[in-house]
Design a protein around this motif. Structure first.
Motif, PDB file in Angstrom:
ATOM      1  N   SER A  98       0.817  -1.219   0.000  1.00 40.94           N
ATOM      2  CA  SER A  98       0.000   0.000   0.000  1.00 40.94           C
ATOM      3  C   SER A  98       0.850   1.267   0.000  1.00 40.94           C
ATOM      4  CB  SER A  98      -0.953   0.017   1.202  1.00 40.94           C
ATOM      5  OG  SER A  98      -0.233   0.045   2.420  1.00 40.94           O
ATOM      6  N   VAL A  99       2.128   1.166   0.392  1.00 36.15           N
ATOM      7  CA  VAL A  99       2.999   2.338   0.414  1.00 36.15           C
ATOM      8  C   VAL A  99       3.253   2.875  -0.997  1.00 36.15           C
ATOM      9  CG1 VAL A  99       5.191   1.103   0.235  1.00 36.15           C
ATOM     10  CG2 VAL A  99       5.098   3.266   1.492  1.00 36.15           C
ATOM     11  N   PHE A 100       3.000   2.047  -2.010  1.00 38.04           N
ATOM     12  CA  PHE A 100       3.313   2.435  -3.387  1.00 38.04           C
ATOM     13  C   PHE A 100       2.081   2.865  -4.194  1.00 38.04           C
ATOM     14  CE2 PHE A 100       6.969  -0.538  -2.620  1.00 38.04           C
ATOM     15  CZ  PHE A 100       7.969   0.422  -2.747  1.00 38.04           C
ATOM     16  N   VAL A 101       0.971   3.131  -3.537  1.00 36.34           N
ATOM     17  CA  VAL A 101      -0.255   3.493  -4.260  1.00 36.34           C
ATOM     18  C   VAL A 101      -0.017   4.680  -5.194  1.00 36.34           C
ATOM     19  CG1 VAL A 101      -2.573   4.454  -4.013  1.00 36.34           C
ATOM     20  CG2 VAL A 101      -1.873   2.512  -2.608  1.00 36.34           C
ATOM     21  N   LEU A 102       0.571   5.751  -4.679  1.00 33.69           N
ATOM     22  CA  LEU A 102       0.765   6.962  -5.484  1.00 33.69           C
ATOM     23  C   LEU A 102       1.854   6.767  -6.541  1.00 33.69           C
ATOM     24  CD1 LEU A 102       0.489   9.756  -2.762  1.00 33.69           C
ATOM     25  CD2 LEU A 102      -1.264   8.957  -4.365  1.00 33.69           C
ATOM     26  N   LEU A 103       2.945   6.121  -6.182  1.00 40.52           N
ATOM     27  CA  LEU A 103       4.018   5.893  -7.146  1.00 40.52           C
ATOM     28  C   LEU A 103       3.542   5.000  -8.274  1.00 40.52           C
ATOM     29  CD1 LEU A 103       6.932   6.153  -8.079  1.00 40.52           C
ATOM     30  CD2 LEU A 103       7.522   4.243  -6.558  1.00 40.52           C
ATOM     31  N   ARG A 104       2.791   3.990  -7.935  1.00 45.22           N
ATOM     32  CA  ARG A 104       2.277   3.078  -8.964  1.00 45.22           C
ATOM     33  C   ARG A 104       1.373   3.820  -9.948  1.00 45.22           C
ATOM     34  NH1 ARG A 104       0.341  -3.003  -8.048  1.00 45.22           N
ATOM     35  NH2 ARG A 104      -0.365  -3.459 -10.166  1.00 45.22           N
ATOM     36  N   ARG A 105       0.499   4.665  -9.429  1.00 45.86           N
ATOM     37  CA  ARG A 105      -0.379   5.450 -10.294  1.00 45.86           C
ATOM     38  C   ARG A 105       0.433   6.376 -11.188  1.00 45.86           C
ATOM     39  NH1 ARG A 105      -4.495   8.796  -6.959  1.00 45.86           N
ATOM     40  NH2 ARG A 105      -5.042   6.670  -6.353  1.00 45.86           N
ATOM     41  N   ASN A 106       1.469   6.990 -10.625  1.00 47.31           N
ATOM     42  CA  ASN A 106       2.310   7.904 -11.382  1.00 47.31           C
ATOM     43  C   ASN A 106       3.008   7.187 -12.532  1.00 47.31           C
ATOM     44  OD1 ASN A 106       4.808   9.488 -12.043  1.00 47.31           O
ATOM     45  ND2 ASN A 106       3.978  10.875 -10.509  1.00 47.31           N
ATOM     46  N   LEU A 107       3.568   6.013 -12.249  1.00 47.57           N
ATOM     47  CA  LEU A 107       4.268   5.251 -13.279  1.00 47.57           C
ATOM     48  C   LEU A 107       3.303   4.795 -14.371  1.00 47.57           C
ATOM     49  CD1 LEU A 107       6.622   3.048 -11.058  1.00 47.57           C
ATOM     50  CD2 LEU A 107       7.276   5.024 -12.442  1.00 47.57           C
ATOM     51  N   ALA A 108       2.108   4.370 -13.968  1.00 45.44           N
ATOM     52  CA  ALA A 108       1.122   3.915 -14.951  1.00 45.44           C
ATOM     53  C   ALA A 108       0.674   5.052 -15.860  1.00 45.44           C
ATOM     54  CB  ALA A 108      -0.075   3.301 -14.237  1.00 45.44           C
ATOM     55  N   GLN A 109       0.524   6.243 -15.284  1.00 46.97           N
ATOM     56  CA  GLN A 109       0.096   7.392 -16.077  1.00 46.97           C
ATOM     57  C   GLN A 109       1.144   7.811 -17.098  1.00 46.97           C
ATOM     58  OE1 GLN A 109      -0.795  10.228 -12.993  1.00 46.97           O
ATOM     59  NE2 GLN A 109      -2.959   9.629 -12.864  1.00 46.97           N
ATOM     60  N   HIS A 110       2.388   7.388 -16.886  1.00 50.47           N
ATOM     61  CA  HIS A 110       3.466   7.776 -17.790  1.00 50.47           C
ATOM     62  C   HIS A 110       3.998   6.582 -18.590  1.00 50.47           C
ATOM     63  CE1 HIS A 110       3.355  11.299 -15.141  1.00 50.47           C
ATOM     64  NE2 HIS A 110       3.913  11.949 -16.147  1.00 50.47           N
ATOM     65  N   GLY A 111       3.130   5.638 -18.870  1.00 52.32           N
ATOM     66  CA  GLY A 111       3.467   4.624 -19.860  1.00 52.32           C
ATOM     67  C   GLY A 111       3.930   3.275 -19.377  1.00 52.32           C
ATOM     68  N   HIS A 151      12.004   9.943   5.498  1.00 55.65           N
ATOM     69  CA  HIS A 151      12.027   8.558   5.024  1.00 55.65           C
ATOM     70  C   HIS A 151      10.706   8.132   4.393  1.00 55.65           C
ATOM     71  CE1 HIS A 151      13.810   4.521   5.054  1.00 55.65           C
ATOM     72  NE2 HIS A 151      12.623   4.065   5.426  1.00 55.65           N
ATOM     73  N   LEU A 152       9.601   8.421   5.055  1.00 53.93           N
ATOM     74  CA  LEU A 152       8.297   7.967   4.569  1.00 53.93           C
ATOM     75  C   LEU A 152       7.866   8.681   3.296  1.00 53.93           C
ATOM     76  CD1 LEU A 152       6.297   7.715   7.925  1.00 53.93           C
ATOM     77  CD2 LEU A 152       7.427   5.876   6.659  1.00 53.93           C
ATOM     78  N   ALA A 153       8.400   9.871   3.056  1.00 53.89           N
ATOM     79  CA  ALA A 153       7.991  10.654   1.883  1.00 53.89           C
ATOM     80  C   ALA A 153       8.660  10.181   0.600  1.00 53.89           C
ATOM     81  CB  ALA A 153       8.294  12.135   2.113  1.00 53.89           C
ATOM     82  N   LEU A 154       9.738   9.437   0.708  1.00 55.63           N
ATOM     83  CA  LEU A 154      10.494   9.055  -0.494  1.00 55.63           C
ATOM     84  C   LEU A 154       9.652   8.292  -1.520  1.00 55.63           C
ATOM     85  CD1 LEU A 154      13.935   8.176   1.113  1.00 55.63           C
ATOM     86  CD2 LEU A 154      13.508   9.987  -0.567  1.00 55.63           C
ATOM     87  N   PRO A 155       8.823   7.311  -1.129  1.00 56.09           N
ATOM     88  CA  PRO A 155       8.028   6.624  -2.152  1.00 56.09           C
ATOM     89  C   PRO A 155       6.718   7.331  -2.475  1.00 56.09           C
ATOM     90  CG  PRO A 155       7.731   5.545  -0.049  1.00 56.09           C
ATOM     91  CD  PRO A 155       8.722   6.656   0.185  1.00 56.09           C
ATOM     92  N   VAL A 156       6.501   8.505  -1.903  1.00 58.62           N
ATOM     93  CA  VAL A 156       5.216   9.199  -2.033  1.00 58.62           C
ATOM     94  C   VAL A 156       5.334  10.521  -2.777  1.00 58.62           C
ATOM     95  CG1 VAL A 156       3.329  10.266  -0.730  1.00 58.62           C
ATOM     96  CG2 VAL A 156       4.322   8.122   0.062  1.00 58.62           C
ATOM     97  N   HIS A 157       6.437  11.238  -2.570  1.00 56.25           N
ATOM     98  CA  HIS A 157       6.550  12.604  -3.088  1.00 56.25           C
ATOM     99  C   HIS A 157       6.588  12.619  -4.615  1.00 56.25           C
ATOM    100  CE1 HIS A 157       7.728  16.762  -3.442  1.00 56.25           C
ATOM    101  NE2 HIS A 157       7.567  16.902  -2.134  1.00 56.25           N
ATOM    102  N   PRO A 158       5.814  13.492  -5.261  1.00 54.27           N
ATOM    103  CA  PRO A 158       5.758  13.528  -6.731  1.00 54.27           C
ATOM    104  C   PRO A 158       7.093  13.860  -7.393  1.00 54.27           C
ATOM    105  CG  PRO A 158       4.564  15.394  -5.777  1.00 54.27           C
ATOM    106  CD  PRO A 158       4.850  14.440  -4.659  1.00 54.27           C
ATOM    107  N   ALA A 159       7.924  14.693  -6.749  1.00 54.06           N
ATOM    108  CA  ALA A 159       9.223  15.021  -7.346  1.00 54.06           C
ATOM    109  C   ALA A 159      10.141  13.805  -7.364  1.00 54.06           C
ATOM    110  CB  ALA A 159       9.881  16.166  -6.584  1.00 54.06           C
ATOM    111  N   VAL A 160      10.075  12.985  -6.315  1.00 53.59           N
ATOM    112  CA  VAL A 160      10.861  11.756  -6.307  1.00 53.59           C
ATOM    113  C   VAL A 160      10.342  10.800  -7.374  1.00 53.59           C
ATOM    114  CG1 VAL A 160      11.611   9.790  -4.916  1.00 53.59           C
ATOM    115  CG2 VAL A 160      11.403  12.039  -3.857  1.00 53.59           C
TER     116      VAL A 160
END
Length: 291
Positions: free
Chosen positions: A88-101, A250-259
């Motif tokens: 569940s920690v990767f919900v936002l990162l996963r969505r970001n990667l999917a939106q970009h191909g 630490h917790l922001a690394l897999p969540v922050h949009p710039a990362v």
């Protein structure tokens, strides 16, 4: 937040606490702490949704008579969470990667009862073999947060995983071991994350001809990395880049949009960029800055 490349080891945290910077650092630390608490609260709400392992699927193939447009082949992306966490920690990162191909992304859970990094790395290897078989791809990319990055690195470096992993990106991973929270030493896997442990010593051994490219993101306000430079990979045989992230914890690394942007740039970089220095690679990407 500013993301920059680094080549020399970063200075210990206490050496950067110069009198002229105390005020600015205190404000940044307060902001980062507030963000960490907000992310923790949100993650606690999402945590139950990630307890169960996600359903494995194979990508749908187009009809044989369908017109196929030329597209850039991108390996599947495997997301691996940290200690006492889940996908569940990767919900936002996963969505970001999917939106970009990125068309095939899988988040793997390992048991919270896992007590050995080597065992977890072997399990990761079996998962990756299954992913390659289902997708018809020879290699994958991995993004590992904290302990997840260490498990993935052990698989790549010690179990022959460099045959399967094209790029390994780590986020706040204690590559040289961390001394934080000594009371946690009762847990076997925490002891393996300490400086000088058998696992850390194995990762320091020669790794000639390792095929995997490594990119490590480390933060100057990561409260779980002690010393801070432990989150940057330092090995003479590995093709590695370190990217400094300023102003988040630490917790922001897999969540922050710039990362997430930095992760996408690392995954999508051309082969020629692999041989550049960390500073050049970030400069070519134009840098990442968040007000």
């Amino acid at each position: 937040m500013k993301v920059t490349g680094t080549e020399p080891p970063v200075l210990p945290f206490r050496q950067r606490l110069l009198p002229g910077r105390l005020t600015g650092l205190s404000v940044a630390l307060l902001k980062a702490t507030a963000l960490e608490l907000a992310i923790l609260a949100g993650h606690l709400l999402l945590y139950p949704s990630g307890i169960v392992q996600e359903r494995r699927t194979s990508p749908a193939l187009p009809p044989s008579d369908a017109t196929r447009l030329p597209t850039e082949a991108k390996p599947p992306v495997v997301l691996l969470h940290g200690f006492i966490d889940n996908r569940s920690v990767f919900v936002l990162l996963r969505r970001n990667l999917a939106q970009h191909g990125r068309q095939h992304i899988e988040s793997l859970n390992y048991s919270p009862l896992t007590y050995d990094i080597r065992t977890a790395a072997e399990l990761l290897g079996r998962h990756i073999e299954d992913i390659c078989e289902r997708t018809g791809r020879d290699r994958v990319d991995i993004v590992g947060h904290s302990l997840g990055g260490l498990i993935a690195r052990y698989y790549v470096q010690r179990l022959g995983g460099d045959l399967r992993v094209r790029t390994l990106i780590t986020l706040g991973t204690p590559h040289s071991g961390t001394r934080v929270v000594p009371l946690m030493n009762a847990h076997p896997i925490v002891r393996q994350m300490r400086p000088g442990s058998d696992v850390i010593q194995e990762l320091r051994e020669p790794a000639p001809d390792c095929r995997t490219r490594f990119v490590s993101f480390w933060s100057d306000l990561d409260h779980l990395m002690d010393p801070l430079e432990t989150a940057a990979i330092d090995h003479p045989d590995l093709l590695a880049q370190s990217v400094q992230v300023s102003g988040i914890g630490h917790l922001a690394l897999p969540v922050h949009p710039a990362v997430a942007t930095g992760i996408r740039q690392a995954l999508d970089s051309e082969e020629k960029a692999v041989r550049t220095t960390p500073v050049e690679a970030v400069a070519e990407a134009g840098g990442l800055t968040v007000a």
